[in-house]
Design an enzyme around this catalytic site. Sequence first.
Site, PDB file in Angstrom:
ATOM      1  N   ARG A   1     -17.505 -28.781 -12.181  1.00 39.79           N
ATOM      2  CA  ARG A   1     -18.852 -29.457 -12.203  1.00 39.79           C
ATOM      3  C   ARG A   1     -18.083 -31.236 -12.494  1.00 39.79           C
ATOM      4  O   ARG A   1     -17.678 -30.856 -13.476  1.00 39.79           O
ATOM      5  CB  ARG A   1     -19.415 -28.895 -12.787  1.00 39.79           C
TER       6      ARG A   1
ATOM      7  N   GLY B   1     -28.819 -28.469 -15.996  1.00 38.54           N
ATOM      8  CA  GLY B   1     -30.059 -27.922 -15.515  1.00 38.54           C
ATOM      9  C   GLY B   1     -30.310 -26.626 -14.398  1.00 38.54           C
ATOM     10  O   GLY B   1     -31.206 -26.154 -14.595  1.00 38.54           O
TER      11      GLY B   1
ATOM     12  N   GLU C   1     -31.065  -0.618 -30.943  1.00 37.97           N
ATOM     13  CA  GLU C   1     -30.489   0.491 -32.081  1.00 37.97           C
ATOM     14  C   GLU C   1     -30.296  -0.541 -33.142  1.00 37.97           C
ATOM     15  O   GLU C   1     -29.217  -0.250 -34.492  1.00 37.97           O
ATOM     16  CB  GLU C   1     -28.943   0.271 -31.664  1.00 37.97           C
TER      17      GLU C   1
END
Length: 401
Positions: free
Chosen positions: A284, A356, A379
């Site tokens: 990105r 987003g 657990e």
Amino acid sequence: MARLAQTAGLTDVQQEILSTVRDFVDKEIIPVATELEHRDEYPQAIVDGLKELGLFGLMIPEEYGGLGESLLTYALCVEEIARGWMSVSGIINTHFIVAYMLKQHGTQEQKDHFLPRMAAGDIRGAFSMSEPALGSDVSAITSKAVKDGDEYVLNGQKMWLTNGGTSSLVAVLVRSDEGHPEGTAPHKSMTTFLVEKEPGFGEVRPGLTIPGKIDKMGYKGVDTTELIMDGLRVPADRVLGGVTGRGFYQMMDGVEVGRVNVAARGCGVAQRAFELGVRYAQQRHTFGKAIAQHQAIQFKLADMATKVEAAHAMMVNAARKKDSGERNDLEAGMAKYLASEYCKEVVEDAFRIHGGYGFSKEYEIERLYREAPMLLIGEGTAEIQKMIIGRRLLEEYRFQG
């Protein structure tokens, strides 16, 4: 090979097993996990593959047809499987808790009868301790067994069974006052019964009903159910260990194994979240460069990787402690607490890195974001772990005044 979460001192056999599991995860689980999870579909083909690999018998002794491996080997395999899809690791976890309880506490007849078929994956295990109004207070169990000749009659409602529908053997913890006078401590009047049933939903044997799957936020695919006993008759020879009143201790021993497993699952999910985050950060671009080049993102990646490494180290330590035969409730509690909390934080950081797109079901991180919360309560909650840790520390560091 990734740099994070490596384990020193493994044998050649352990490394070979882990390499096989890792390849299976990369080829057979990761490519289909998100699609199956969105459909809430049981991963039958994946389970069949695990059966072929012999993983259902990983910790079962060789004399019963298993591989006879250690808890450490099992935990590292669970870590790899959870990296692919946490639900699959849940399918084998409950199976192994029951197999472990049988190995440690079962009569010889019970071991001979169940363990070979469990090792082959022909019998799948589930265990049942919780109840609708129980929460973390195991002493408040109300399900009850009453002796009637050579049988016990069980009545009550249990909750949160992983593998409730697909299992064919359930270890059920109930109250059994027979042989225990009034005033006996609650944990000394509990018994574990080995209940055989047909896989499926509805009335799976006379007196035993498994309603449909509980609809959950995450942890999909694997079936989580209730269990309703109404006049369920169980032979006396299906009392785990053959003696009543020991069920609480047997279950707690199994839960210690389960807590190491949950820690391993947290490590696996966190590793996958880190992998997704560090990859996306390099793909990105913003402001003319990959977001991985921004210091703010590098700080996140540094925090994430450190948490992955720390959680893995604590999980390995807890497994090795149990394998040594020593008491490991302190280490298991610490590992489960840290790994589950760090998993949530690492997943959230990876989610933030995705921006987003992390909110879109097209991206794998969205699934992980819904799965991580289960580890915070499975657990035993964080609060229960801290209570166990605190009590054990006071035992170890008792002030002599």
